[in-house]
Scaffold this motif. Structure first.
Motif, PDB file in Angstrom:
ATOM      1  N   LEU A 103     -13.494 -10.565   3.926  1.00 56.14           N
ATOM      2  CA  LEU A 103     -12.645 -11.748   3.916  1.00 56.14           C
ATOM      3  C   LEU A 103     -11.993 -11.858   5.298  1.00 56.14           C
ATOM      4  O   LEU A 103     -11.498 -10.868   5.836  1.00 56.14           O
ATOM      5  N   LYS A 104     -11.998 -13.029   5.892  1.00 56.20           N
ATOM      6  CA  LYS A 104     -11.367 -13.215   7.205  1.00 56.20           C
ATOM      7  C   LYS A 104      -9.856 -13.040   7.066  1.00 56.20           C
ATOM      8  O   LYS A 104      -9.259 -13.442   6.075  1.00 56.20           O
ATOM      9  N   LEU A 105      -9.236 -12.434   8.058  1.00 55.09           N
ATOM     10  CA  LEU A 105      -7.797 -12.161   8.005  1.00 55.09           C
ATOM     11  C   LEU A 105      -6.970 -13.430   7.870  1.00 55.09           C
ATOM     12  O   LEU A 105      -5.903 -13.426   7.260  1.00 55.09           O
ATOM     13  N   GLU A 106      -7.454 -14.541   8.437  1.00 54.36           N
ATOM     14  CA  GLU A 106      -6.677 -15.788   8.378  1.00 54.36           C
ATOM     15  C   GLU A 106      -6.881 -16.551   7.064  1.00 54.36           C
ATOM     16  O   GLU A 106      -6.213 -17.558   6.822  1.00 54.36           O
ATOM     17  N   THR A 107      -7.775 -16.086   6.205  1.00 57.32           N
ATOM     18  CA  THR A 107      -8.012 -16.771   4.929  1.00 57.32           C
ATOM     19  C   THR A 107      -6.830 -16.565   3.995  1.00 57.32           C
ATOM     20  O   THR A 107      -6.409 -15.449   3.746  1.00 57.32           O
ATOM     21  N   LYS A 108      -6.274 -17.643   3.511  1.00 61.02           N
ATOM     22  CA  LYS A 108      -5.110 -17.588   2.617  1.00 61.02           C
ATOM     23  C   LYS A 108      -5.566 -17.267   1.194  1.00 61.02           C
ATOM     24  O   LYS A 108      -6.502 -17.874   0.689  1.00 61.02           O
ATOM     25  N   LEU A 165       1.812 -16.725  -3.232  1.00 58.48           N
ATOM     26  CA  LEU A 165       2.899 -16.186  -4.058  1.00 58.48           C
ATOM     27  C   LEU A 165       3.932 -15.468  -3.202  1.00 58.48           C
ATOM     28  O   LEU A 165       5.139 -15.608  -3.421  1.00 58.48           O
ATOM     29  N   SER A 166       3.474 -14.708  -2.215  1.00 58.13           N
ATOM     30  CA  SER A 166       4.392 -14.004  -1.318  1.00 58.13           C
ATOM     31  C   SER A 166       5.249 -14.996  -0.528  1.00 58.13           C
ATOM     32  O   SER A 166       6.462 -14.806  -0.390  1.00 58.13           O
ATOM     33  N   THR A 225       4.118  -9.030  -4.213  1.00 54.50           N
ATOM     34  CA  THR A 225       2.721  -8.901  -4.608  1.00 54.50           C
ATOM     35  C   THR A 225       2.228  -7.498  -4.299  1.00 54.50           C
ATOM     36  O   THR A 225       2.789  -6.799  -3.451  1.00 54.50           O
ATOM     37  N   ALA A 226       1.190  -7.071  -4.992  1.00 54.65           N
ATOM     38  CA  ALA A 226       0.610  -5.744  -4.776  1.00 54.65           C
ATOM     39  C   ALA A 226      -0.850  -5.790  -5.189  1.00 54.65           C
ATOM     40  O   ALA A 226      -1.275  -6.691  -5.915  1.00 54.65           O
ATOM     41  N   LEU A 227      -1.611  -4.835  -4.721  1.00 57.15           N
ATOM     42  CA  LEU A 227      -3.021  -4.726  -5.065  1.00 57.15           C
ATOM     43  C   LEU A 227      -3.227  -3.498  -5.931  1.00 57.15           C
ATOM     44  O   LEU A 227      -2.794  -2.406  -5.572  1.00 57.15           O
ATOM     45  N   PHE A 228      -3.871  -3.685  -7.064  1.00 57.01           N
ATOM     46  CA  PHE A 228      -4.229  -2.579  -7.943  1.00 57.01           C
ATOM     47  C   PHE A 228      -5.700  -2.713  -8.270  1.00 57.01           C
ATOM     48  O   PHE A 228      -6.170  -3.814  -8.565  1.00 57.01           O
ATOM     49  N   GLY A 229      -6.434  -1.634  -8.223  1.00 56.97           N
ATOM     50  CA  GLY A 229      -7.849  -1.686  -8.573  1.00 56.97           C
ATOM     51  C   GLY A 229      -8.728  -1.877  -7.357  1.00 56.97           C
ATOM     52  O   GLY A 229      -8.352  -1.603  -6.230  1.00 56.97           O
ATOM     53  N   LYS A 230      -9.901  -2.394  -7.590  1.00 56.41           N
ATOM     54  CA  LYS A 230     -10.911  -2.522  -6.541  1.00 56.41           C
ATOM     55  C   LYS A 230     -10.691  -3.811  -5.749  1.00 56.41           C
ATOM     56  O   LYS A 230     -10.658  -4.887  -6.302  1.00 56.41           O
ATOM     57  N   TRP A 231     -10.565  -3.692  -4.442  1.00 56.00           N
ATOM     58  CA  TRP A 231     -10.396  -4.855  -3.580  1.00 56.00           C
ATOM     59  C   TRP A 231     -11.770  -5.435  -3.268  1.00 56.00           C
ATOM     60  O   TRP A 231     -12.054  -6.561  -3.579  1.00 56.00           O
TER      61      TRP A 231
END
Length: 95
Positions: free
Chosen positions: A65-70, A76-77, A83-89
């Protein structure tokens, strides 16, 4: 064998989901599903960006995923949510 997560609608439900059961009893049921792509990473890209697979940065597993992609997490942030990431990215480097 497919099963429902709505105990009120399916006597064979395997999960206890009282909030979903309440929503179902009030008429809100989720009976259909949509997958943005047939493989993992592009499907996650569709989910996280809200874009159709033809417009996503990630069109195959192993792409980033490109860093600038929203993403929905960015939106939400920006609105003040934590926000947080849980599981497989599965969408590339998280840094």
């Amino acid at each position: 064998e497919p099963y429902s997560v709505y105990p009120a609608m399916d006597s064979h439900a395997k999960l206890s989901t009282p909030n979903l059961a309440t929503m179902a009893s009030q008429g809100m049921v989720f009976t259909d599903a949509y997958c943005g792509a047939p493989v993992c990473a592009p499907s996650r890209c569709c989910l996280m960006t809200g874009m159709h697979s033809g417009h996503c940065d990630v069109r195959a597993n192993g792409q980033f995923l490109k860093l600038e992609t929203k993403t929905v997490a960015d939106v939400l942030s920006d609105a003040g949510y934590d926000t947080a990431l849980f599981g497989k990215w599965g969408l590339g480097d998280m840094n």
